[in-house]
Design an enzyme around this catalytic site. Structure first.
Site, mmCIF file in Angstrom:
data_model
loop_
_atom_site.group_PDB
_atom_site.id
_atom_site.type_symbol
_atom_site.label_atom_id
_atom_site.label_comp_id
_atom_site.label_asym_id
_atom_site.label_seq_id
_atom_site.Cartn_x
_atom_site.Cartn_y
_atom_site.Cartn_z
ATOM 1 N N SER A 79 0.831 -1.234 0.043
ATOM 2 C CA SER A 79 0.005 -0.047 0.085
ATOM 3 C C SER A 79 0.720 1.154 0.004
ATOM 4 O O SER A 79 0.191 2.473 -0.226
ATOM 5 C CB SER A 79 -0.748 0.110 1.168
ATOM 6 O OG SER A 79 -1.943 -0.808 1.112
ATOM 7 N N LYS A 82 0.358 3.246 -3.085
ATOM 8 C CA LYS A 82 -0.811 4.462 -3.010
ATOM 9 C C LYS A 82 -0.569 5.739 -3.078
ATOM 10 O O LYS A 82 -0.998 6.693 -3.568
ATOM 11 C CB LYS A 82 -1.998 3.770 -1.941
ATOM 12 C CG LYS A 82 -2.443 2.458 -2.125
ATOM 13 C CD LYS A 82 -3.218 1.819 -1.150
ATOM 14 C CE LYS A 82 -3.856 0.532 -1.326
ATOM 15 N NZ LYS A 82 -4.654 -0.106 -0.331
ATOM 16 N N TYR A 204 -3.542 -3.260 -10.228
ATOM 17 C CA TYR A 204 -3.258 -2.887 -8.970
ATOM 18 C C TYR A 204 -2.678 -3.934 -8.031
ATOM 19 O O TYR A 204 -1.651 -3.560 -7.490
ATOM 20 C CB TYR A 204 -4.830 -2.848 -8.396
ATOM 21 C CG TYR A 204 -4.979 -2.526 -6.864
ATOM 22 C CD1 TYR A 204 -4.589 -1.316 -6.206
ATOM 23 C CD2 TYR A 204 -5.151 -4.019 -6.077
ATOM 24 C CE1 TYR A 204 -4.624 -1.331 -4.622
ATOM 25 C CE2 TYR A 204 -4.967 -3.657 -4.610
ATOM 26 C CZ TYR A 204 -4.783 -2.460 -3.950
ATOM 27 O OH TYR A 204 -4.829 -2.408 -2.594
ATOM 28 N N TYR A 255 -4.951 4.013 8.183
ATOM 29 C CA TYR A 255 -6.094 3.388 8.293
ATOM 30 C C TYR A 255 -6.784 3.663 9.593
ATOM 31 O O TYR A 255 -6.636 4.927 9.954
ATOM 32 C CB TYR A 255 -5.954 1.921 8.039
ATOM 33 C CG TYR A 255 -5.213 1.621 6.796
ATOM 34 C CD1 TYR A 255 -5.481 1.917 5.605
ATOM 35 C CD2 TYR A 255 -3.913 0.728 6.903
ATOM 36 C CE1 TYR A 255 -4.804 1.654 4.622
ATOM 37 C CE2 TYR A 255 -3.059 0.718 5.713
ATOM 38 C CZ TYR A 255 -3.755 1.034 4.450
ATOM 39 O OH TYR A 255 -2.927 0.812 3.531
ATOM 40 N N VAL A 273 1.254 -3.621 4.056
ATOM 41 C CA VAL A 273 1.102 -4.803 4.555
ATOM 42 C C VAL A 273 2.466 -5.672 4.338
ATOM 43 O O VAL A 273 2.645 -6.812 4.896
ATOM 44 C CB VAL A 273 -0.106 -5.557 4.356
ATOM 45 C CG1 VAL A 273 -1.357 -5.168 4.897
ATOM 46 C CG2 VAL A 273 -0.264 -5.974 2.808
HETATM 47 O O1 DON Z 1 -4.786 -4.796 -1.635
HETATM 48 C C1 DON Z 1 -4.319 -5.459 -0.741
HETATM 49 O O2 DON Z 1 -4.849 -5.829 0.393
HETATM 50 C C2 DON Z 1 -2.779 -5.086 -0.651
HETATM 51 N N1 DON Z 1 -2.304 -5.239 -1.831
HETATM 52 C C3 DON Z 1 -2.178 -3.976 0.011
HETATM 53 C C4 DON Z 1 -3.087 -3.712 1.360
HETATM 54 C C5 DON Z 1 -1.971 -2.935 2.215
HETATM 55 O O3 DON Z 1 -0.764 -2.787 2.130
HETATM 56 C C6 DON Z 1 -2.551 -2.305 3.457
HETATM 57 N N2 DON Z 1 -1.578 -1.877 4.242
HETATM 58 N N3 DON Z 1 -1.314 -1.627 5.520
#
Ligand code: DON
Length: 319
Positions: A79, A82, A204, A255, A273
């Site tokens: 993320s 983003k 994505y 978040y 993540v």
């Molecule tokens: O879309 C997802 O769930 C993962 N590719 C990225 C989510 C993420 O990194 C949230 N972070 N804390």
């Protein structure tokens, strides 16, 4: 050889320089942390990461990078991308993106579906998954290759042409991507997604699969500390847009833990993540920390602790 490493492309730096001692101290303190959290379990290829790995880098505007631990180890950015996607869309398309995504904290998990129906398929902000899908969708429409443009920005700003996608991670996430698929289809039903959902999800997942190190990401985020100016002095964002991205990072970048992150760290930040977090000291420097063990909200346990110590020990924060 000191434990802290200094890499400099531009200026010569004596000894371990301005941030060397504080990074050494944070590395030692972090090594003593017992509670590390667990790697992301829902992307199988990330689940095996060692929560005791730890790296941290600080980049200054002249390209000087201070680092400790695994600061040069590429990890899954997830993320964190983003932020770069949003910056590219703002730079190419200005305010239009705000027709399809809001700018308010969600107070919900990053992959939550519940608010979307109440709010007619318009996600709360660009950093939860639903909002990021809207941003990547727009970048895909504008460029034809959203993930490629993000990779190019990271390569250019970090000076590291080796930054790349990790197809196995993208495939691992795609194979378990029902929730993101649900978010995308649901928003498409409201007319808030322009591209075919399978194409959007592919872009994505590719974007999220980019691997980069703490040093790479601290350098690549430099434009956020430099009021929108890139490493070569050209503007990616206006000063006002850079302020806006930093503000959304502060309020939404971690978040449903954004309030606690602001309380503890006091900087705009964005987690992923994979265990990475970038943070910005506007006008001064950018940081990136990586440790794969996550708390229940998806933020790196050691990463947040290290940033908390950095701002406490240096007094550098936006407050
Ligand atoms: O879309 C997802 O769930 C993962 N590719 C990225 C989510 C993420 O990194 C949230 N972070 N804390």
């Amino acid at each position: 050889m000191p434990d802290t490493c200094v890499h400099t492309d531009a200026a010569s730096t004596a000894g371990t320089g301005r941030f060397g001692a504080v990074l050494d101290r944070i590395e030692n303190e972090t090594a003593a942390l017992d509670e590390r959290g667990s790697p992301a379990g829902y992307i199988p290829l990330l689940a095996g990461a060692d929560p005791r790995r730890f790296g941290m880098a600080v980049a200054e505007p002249d390209g000087t990078v201070y680092g400790v631990g695994d600061w040069q180890q590429p990890f899954s950015t997830q993320s964190i991308t983003k932020v770069f996607a949003l910056a590219l869309v703002l730079s190419l398309d200005g305010e239009r993106i705000w027709q399809g995504v809001g700018r308010e904290p969600s107070g919900n998990p990053f992959n939550s579906l519940v608010q979307l129906e109440y709010e007619n398929g318009v996600p709360r902000n660009p950093f939860i998954n639903a909002g990021a899908l809207v941003v990547t969708d727009r970048l895909q429409t504008l460029t034809g290759d959203a993930a490629g443009r993000i990779r190019e920005l990271l390569r250019t700003e970090s000076g590291n042409p080796a930054i790349d996608f990790t197809p196995a991670i993208a495939a691992s996430e795609a194979a378990h991507g029902d929730r993101n698929a649900a978010l995308a289809h649901f928003m498409a039903s409201y007319g808030n997604i322009a591209n075919p959902v399978p194409d959007l999800l592919a872009a994505y997942f590719r974007q999220c699969s980019i691997e980069a190190s703490c040093a790479d990401l601290a350098l690549a985020a430099g434009f956020l500390a430099q009021h929108g100016l890139q490493a070569d002095g050209s503007a990616l964002l206006t000063r006002s847009q850079a302020k806006q991205v930093n503000a959304i990072m502060l309020t939404c970048g971690t978040y449903d833990a954004a309030g606690d992150f602001a309380y503890r760290v006091g900087l705009p930040g964005k987690s992923g993540v994979g265990g990475g977090i970038i943070a910005v000291v506007p006008g001064m420097c950018t940081l990136c920390v990586w440790s794969p063990g996550l708390d229940r909200r998806g933020n790196s346990v050691a990463g947040v602790a290290a940033l908390d110590r950095f701002t406490t020990l240096t007094g550098l924060s936006v407050f």
